[in-house]
Design an enzyme around this catalytic site. Structure first.
Site, PDB file in Angstrom:
ATOM      1  CE1 TYR A   1      19.128  29.638  -8.811  1.00 28.33           C
ATOM      2  CE2 TYR A   1      21.385  29.310  -9.561  1.00 28.33           C
ATOM      3  CZ  TYR A   1      20.455  30.018  -8.825  1.00 28.33           C
ATOM      4  OH  TYR A   1      20.861  31.111  -8.091  1.00 28.33           O
TER       5      TYR A   1
ATOM      6  CB  ALA B   1      16.332  31.984 -10.180  1.00 31.43           C
ATOM      7  CD  GLU B   2      18.773  30.850  -5.161  1.00 35.30           C
ATOM      8  OE1 GLU B   2      18.128  30.188  -4.321  1.00 35.30           O
ATOM      9  OE2 GLU B   2      19.780  30.406  -5.738  1.00 35.30           O
ATOM     10  CB  SER B   3      13.253  34.190  -2.811  1.00 36.03           C
ATOM     11  OG  SER B   3      13.605  35.492  -3.275  1.00 36.03           O
TER      12      SER B   3
END
Length: 245
Positions: free
Chosen positions: A210, A123-125
């Protein structure tokens, strides 16, 4: 959360009456050897809060038994300049197995499910070690420079260092929110102050999306892992007990 029962907090304070510099902070060493720098700390019941600023709102929290030492430092940590980052190792191409092994080590240090770390990284990168967000967050777990500095991360583009810092931070948020995964993820995305202000997941579309995305991916990975384990058991059973023809 993983505890270190053989560790006890050891506080090292400056001698009373001695004059000191205008700024003083604390370097905290956890039982796993990881270090962090905070403004000050306080013990609340069986947990230790590390305050990241002079106020009382911005803090991370760990079980006290996981804190090995707290020592006063005279000078504030200096941010690492962009030009000083050592990107040599980060430029080395990593495959999924390399990153998976790093996540497994980081998860073991903090008793975090490797599939949870993998879901956060996705999800972040998206697994991009060189990812930089529009707000300046960096690396696999998208650490802001200030957060990385507090966590002792010198180069957020170094995958192993980034994962270790990010997992430390996520671990502290799970401790702070009593293992409530949704709240910990919301705090990871929007900051603990926002979660505390709204007494739950903040009403931000980005944060709510998120949290849902990470939990959905985590559940998917866990179900797939369990299905694979059942399949392996069934396959093993069929080999040891062949059907008579």
């Amino acid at each position: 959360m993983m505890g270190f029962s053989d560790k006890r907090m050891i506080a090292l304070f400056a001698l009373a009456g001695l004059s000191g510099p205008a700024w003083a902070g604390e370097r905290v060493t956890l039982g796993n050897g990881f270090t962090m720098v905070c403004n000050h700390h306080a013990q609340v019941e069986e947990k230790t809060r590390l305050y990241l600023s002079a106020g009382e709102d911005n803090y991370v929290e760990f079980p006290t038994v996981e804190v090995a030492a707290v020592e006063v430092v005279a000078d504030p940590p200096k941010p690492v300049a962009d030009g000083a980052l050592n990107t040599g190792a980060a430029s080395k191409e990593l495959n999924a197995a390399d990153v998976g092994e790093m996540m497994a080590r980081a998860g073991k240090e903090h008793n975090l499910d490797v599939d949870l770390l993998a879901s956060v990284v996705k999800a972040e990168s998206g697994g991009n070690t060189r990812a930089v967000s529009r707000t300046g967050a960096r690396g696999l777990m998208q650490l802001m420079p200030g957060t990385a500095n507090v966590l002792g991360v010198q180069d957020s583009f170094q995958p192993q260092e980034n994962l270790r810092g990010g997992s430390t931070y996520l671990d502290s948020l799970l401790t702070r929110y009593h293992d409530n995964l949704a709240l910990a993820l919301a705090a990871y995305n929007a900051g603990p102050a926002a979660v505390d202000k709204y007494h739950g997941i903040p009403p931000y579309h980005e944060t709510r999306t998120y949290v849902a995305r990470v939990i959905h991916e985590f559940n998917r990975r866990v179900l797939a892992r369990e299905a694979e384990a059942r399949s392996a058991v069934a396959s093993s059973g069929s080999r040891t007990n062949p059907t008579m023809r």
